[in-house]
Design an enzyme around this catalytic site. Structure first.
Site, PDB file in Angstrom:
ATOM      1  N   LYS A 189      -7.708 -84.286  52.934  1.00 57.27           N
ATOM      2  CA  LYS A 189      -6.588 -84.683  53.787  1.00 57.27           C
ATOM      3  C   LYS A 189      -7.088 -84.918  55.213  1.00 57.27           C
ATOM      4  CE  LYS A 189      -2.227 -82.669  55.373  1.00 57.27           C
ATOM      5  NZ  LYS A 189      -1.295 -81.533  55.212  1.00 57.27           N
ATOM      6  N   GLU A 195     -17.482 -78.600  53.345  1.00 56.77           N
ATOM      7  CA  GLU A 195     -18.058 -78.645  51.988  1.00 56.77           C
ATOM      8  C   GLU A 195     -17.943 -80.046  51.399  1.00 56.77           C
ATOM      9  OE1 GLU A 195     -15.794 -76.502  53.122  1.00 56.77           O
ATOM     10  OE2 GLU A 195     -15.824 -74.583  52.053  1.00 56.77           O
ATOM     11  N   GLY A 240      -1.971 -79.079  51.416  1.00 54.66           N
ATOM     12  CA  GLY A 240      -3.007 -79.264  50.401  1.00 54.66           C
ATOM     13  C   GLY A 240      -2.670 -78.590  49.087  1.00 54.66           C
ATOM     14  N   ARG A 241      -2.142 -77.350  49.128  1.00 54.10           N
ATOM     15  CA  ARG A 241      -1.864 -76.619  47.890  1.00 54.10           C
ATOM     16  C   ARG A 241      -0.583 -77.093  47.213  1.00 54.10           C
ATOM     17  NH1 ARG A 241      -1.866 -73.729  52.363  1.00 54.10           N
ATOM     18  NH2 ARG A 241       0.095 -72.834  53.151  1.00 54.10           N
ATOM     19  N   GLU A 326      -2.551 -68.392  49.762  1.00 54.77           N
ATOM     20  CA  GLU A 326      -2.762 -69.161  51.004  1.00 54.77           C
ATOM     21  C   GLU A 326      -1.410 -69.453  51.674  1.00 54.77           C
ATOM     22  OE1 GLU A 326      -4.570 -73.371  51.423  1.00 54.77           O
ATOM     23  OE2 GLU A 326      -6.238 -72.027  51.892  1.00 54.77           O
ATOM     24  N   HIS A 357      -9.033 -58.362  26.623  1.00 54.03           N
ATOM     25  CA  HIS A 357     -10.342 -57.704  26.453  1.00 54.03           C
ATOM     26  C   HIS A 357     -11.029 -57.577  27.803  1.00 54.03           C
ATOM     27  CE1 HIS A 357      -9.789 -58.208  22.115  1.00 54.03           C
ATOM     28  NE2 HIS A 357      -9.218 -59.360  22.471  1.00 54.03           N
ATOM     29  N   LYS A 460     -14.671 -70.603  58.879  1.00 51.34           N
ATOM     30  CA  LYS A 460     -15.330 -71.910  58.999  1.00 51.34           C
ATOM     31  C   LYS A 460     -16.109 -71.989  60.311  1.00 51.34           C
ATOM     32  CE  LYS A 460     -11.635 -74.637  56.720  1.00 51.34           C
ATOM     33  NZ  LYS A 460     -10.604 -75.695  56.977  1.00 51.34           N
TER      34      LYS A 460
END
Ligand code: F6P
Length: 470
Positions: A189, A195, A240-241, A326, A357, A460
């Protein structure tokens, strides 16, 4: 709208007193004493039902929780969200993800962008110029499309994802890739995420200047400078999410096809309509939110588990971790006041049955009660039976005096079951929208802004300083 602390609400104080009456209660006794409980503690929405008889709630609890929502101004906040008003108070923006799936009611720019996405997808899937698509993105620019592709990818195009700067992930995604048949989709965005740009530059090095690049971003100028041939827009009024419905989901769209993606959008639209119209007591996402508030703020839960009983949904918990934590992992309210009450619990989970498990041991016999969402996807009788067995074991426990202590289950461990009619793209769209509206509703109750994420900035900046010092 109401931005006073929720603890000042009359309903909050009544719920605190009411919670005392639940100390020492036993779900097993409640369930055995009222055979109709399992039938009555159910709320439905299109294509699914929320079964919450195994939550430590009664009629008065629900009434007080609904009263709390009313005192928090839930109706006004819901209307503001759905109307695209600036509910994101620190960034002065709307959080208008519902507009992305509003069909013909969507803004023209959304409709034309969706048409362009579908046309590009159909061309890529029919022309076969590219055999592989590699999505470069992180957070909401990765988790959503990755989930769609993993759940319903049909193999027409090979779609891979790179979110980490660990070179291994990029190497694996590009293994055997030929520049002329590999399409790189850079999703960011801001087009500034370290990254993503690191990986995008690395890909250019590895595949050469002929690398075919699409970009999905709100920063069109930066994408054009970077050499993107196609640029699909993102808007600053989508977080974003909350962006899988937008061009951020493009790689997922290419993996599953246009028809399936439109079903994903339709499923979310189903839940938007339900969320908009249903009163709190019949509103599945609002009730999920209030049950979560009851468990966290009045029964002391500090974690929450999500267990989808379907392999197709194995990435759903990771997606929901960003969506929930977030959004609501906050400790300052809308007025900038430090909070005197808990907010988002630690959310984790994994697909059933393998999670039986693994961490389910802690849910059964650990020192803390961890409320759980079991998502029964009607995939098979065996999966449904296991989901039910786990929820029953958590609620009822075992109190057989003949059993040695280490083999007893305390029980009285709450859970809800979200029961899908079937698992298809539309059902996944409904599920994601359900949790989006749950998160929003909890933000309203907790008086926090669910749509910013200032907490991710410091790390960051420190990483940049550490690297600059090297
Ligand atoms: O984690 C912070 C965050 O901004 C997320 O909200 C977002 O989904 C992710 O980073 C990626 O951001 P962008 O799409 O701008 O690269």
């Amino acid at each position: 709208m109401n931005t006073a602390p929720p603890t000042e609400c009359a309903a909050w104080r009544k719920l605190e007193a009411h919670a005392e009456s639940w100390r020492g209660a036993k779900l097993a006794e409640l369930l055995e004493a009222d055979p109709a409980r399992a039938r009555n503690f159910v709320v439905t929405a299109p294509g699914l039902r929320l079964e919450y008889a195994r939550q430590a709630v009664g009629g008065l609890t629900l009434k007080l929780l609904a009263q709390l929502a009313a005192e928090r101004g839930f109706d006004q906040w819901r209307a503001a969200l759905l109307a695209g008003q600036p509910v994101n108070s620190t960034e002065h923006r709307p959080a208008w993800h519902t507009a992305l799936r509003a069909g013909e009611a969507a803004p023209q720019e959304v409709q034309s962008n969706l048409r362009k996405m579908l046309e590009l997808c159909n061309a890529l899937r029919q022309e076969k110029q590219f055999r592989r698509i590699v999505n470069l993105g992180t957070g909401g620019s990765d988790l959503g499309p990755r989930l769609l592709a993993d759940a319903f990818g049909d193999g027409t195009l090979e779609v891979r994802f790179v979110a980490n700067i660990d070179p291994v992930e990029l190497e694996r995604a590009l293994a055997g890739a030929e520049p002329e048949t590999t399409l790189i989709v850079v999703v960011s965005k801001t087009f500034t995420t370290q990254e993503t740009l690191f990986n995008a530059n690395k890909v250019k090095e590895l595949l050469g200047e002929k690398t075919e690049l699409y970009a999905v971003t709100a920063n069109v100028e930066a994408a054009r400078k970077f050499g993107a041939r196609e640029i699909l827009p993102m808007w600053d009024w989508v977080g974003g999410r909350f962006s899988v419905w937008s061009a951020a989901g493009f790689a997922g769209l290419c993996a599953i096809g246009a028809a399936a993606f439109e079903e994903i959008l339709a499923g979310a639209r189903d839940i938007d309509a339900h969320f908009a119209a249903a009163p709190v007591e019949d509103n599945v996402p609002a009730l999920m939110a209030l049950l979560g508030v009851w468990n966290v703020n009045f029964l002391g839960a500090r974690a929450h588990a999500v267990l989808p009983y379907a392999h197709r949904l194995r990435l759903l918990p990771a997606y929901l971790q960003q969506l929930e934590m977030e959004s609501n992992g906050k400790s300052v309210d809308r007025e900038g006041r430090a909070l005197a009450y808990a907010t988002c619990p630690v959310l984790f989970g994994a697909e059933g049955t393998p999670s039986q498990h693994s961490f389910l041991q802690l849910l059964h016999q650990g020192t803390q009660a961890v409320p759980a969402d079991f998502i029964d996807c009607a995939v098979s009788e065996a999966l449904s039976a296991n989901a039910r067995a786990q929820a029953d074991a958590l609620a009822h426990g075992t109190q057989d005096p003949a059993l040695p202590p280490h083999r007893r289950h305390p029980g009285h461990r709450p859970s809800s079951t979200i029961r899908l009619d079937r698992l298809d793209p539309r059902a996944l769209g409904r599920l994601l929208a359900l949790y989006e509206h749950k998160v929003f509703t909890q933000g309203v109750i907790w008086n926090i802004n669910s749509f910013d994420q200032w907490g991710v900035e410091l790390g960051k900046a420190l990483a940049r300083q550490i690297l600059d010092r090297r």
